[in-house]
Motif scaffolding. Structure first.
Motif, PDB file in Angstrom:
ATOM      1  N   TRP A  58       0.809  -1.218   0.000  1.00 41.72           N
ATOM      2  CA  TRP A  58       0.000   0.000   0.000  1.00 41.72           C
ATOM      3  C   TRP A  58       0.839   1.263   0.000  1.00 41.72           C
ATOM      4  O   TRP A  58       0.405   2.287  -0.525  1.00 41.72           O
ATOM      5  N   GLY A  59       2.019   1.227   0.568  1.00 41.42           N
ATOM      6  CA  GLY A  59       2.896   2.403   0.542  1.00 41.42           C
ATOM      7  C   GLY A  59       3.261   2.787  -0.884  1.00 41.42           C
ATOM      8  O   GLY A  59       3.034   3.936  -1.298  1.00 41.42           O
ATOM      9  N   TYR A  69       0.176   3.951  -2.801  1.00 37.55           N
ATOM     10  CA  TYR A  69      -0.184   5.311  -2.396  1.00 37.55           C
ATOM     11  C   TYR A  69       0.707   6.344  -3.089  1.00 37.55           C
ATOM     12  O   TYR A  69       0.217   7.355  -3.603  1.00 37.55           O
ATOM     13  N   ALA A 106      -0.205   6.535  -6.792  1.00 41.59           N
ATOM     14  CA  ALA A 106      -1.527   7.160  -6.955  1.00 41.59           C
ATOM     15  C   ALA A 106      -1.459   8.658  -6.659  1.00 41.59           C
ATOM     16  O   ALA A 106      -2.051   9.468  -7.386  1.00 41.59           O
ATOM     17  N   LEU A 107      -0.739   9.036  -5.621  1.00 37.25           N
ATOM     18  CA  LEU A 107      -0.588  10.444  -5.280  1.00 37.25           C
ATOM     19  C   LEU A 107       0.107  11.201  -6.409  1.00 37.25           C
ATOM     20  O   LEU A 107      -0.290  12.307  -6.773  1.00 37.25           O
TER      21      LEU A 107
END
Length: 174
Positions: free
Chosen positions: A63-64, A67, A70-71
């Protein structure tokens, strides 16, 4: 609406100034350096972080990295929306949009979110002017300096968006 009506709508609009086009294109690019840096981090490159600092930033799950990617993508898409203030798709909805395709976009629908964007970007990125005065424990000295320079263009995003928004607003006064 017929094609000729759509053409008449766009022919009645005032073309954006050259400086506004330039500013919109620069605004679309300011997020690129920091976004590429975050993608590099997501791929496991330390890019200025110590090994421990990178582990703390990215975490131990998938997920890191998801994220960070995606960011980066979301930030670049937001930056590219500035182009709508100087291009046809910011005045007439693209034909492929369901229900509104080919119809004129009311200026307020563009101007209000643009000014809100200026406010958010000002609050979000202006503190990066002070990046070098703050300690960053998980980073190397060179990495700290590098990140400061990669994020510094984001400080220009709000004033660029404000200028382009003002130009759009002036062109669409009724």
């Amino acid at each position: 609406m017929h094609a000729t009506e759509s053409t008449n709508i766009t022919s009645d609009l005032i073309a954006p100034a050259r400086w506004a086009r330039w500013a919109a294109h620069v605004a679309a690019l300011v997020a690129l350096p920091s976004g590429l840096w975050r993608i590099g981090l997501a791929l496991g490159f330390p890019l200025g972080y110590t090994d421990q600092g990178l582990r703390e930033l990215v975490g131990s799950t998938m997920w890191g990295p998801v994220y960070l990617i995606a960011l980066s993508m979301l930030t670049e898409v937001a930056a590219m929306l500035t182009l709508g203030l100087v291009q046809r798709w910011g005045e007439v909805a693209p034909r492929w949009f369901p229900f509104v395709g080919g119809k004129p976009i009311p200026p307020r629908v563009v101007i209000v979110p643009a000014w809100l964007g200026v406010a958010v970007l000002t609050v979000l990125w202006t503190p990066f002017l002070f990046w070098w005065t703050l300690p960053h424990d998980g980073m190397t000295d060179l990495g700290h300096a590098l990140v400061g320079f990669l994020y510094l263009p984001l400080v220009a995003w709000a004033p660029l968006l404000a200028a382009v928004t003002m130009s759009y607003q002036r062109r669409h006064r009724r």
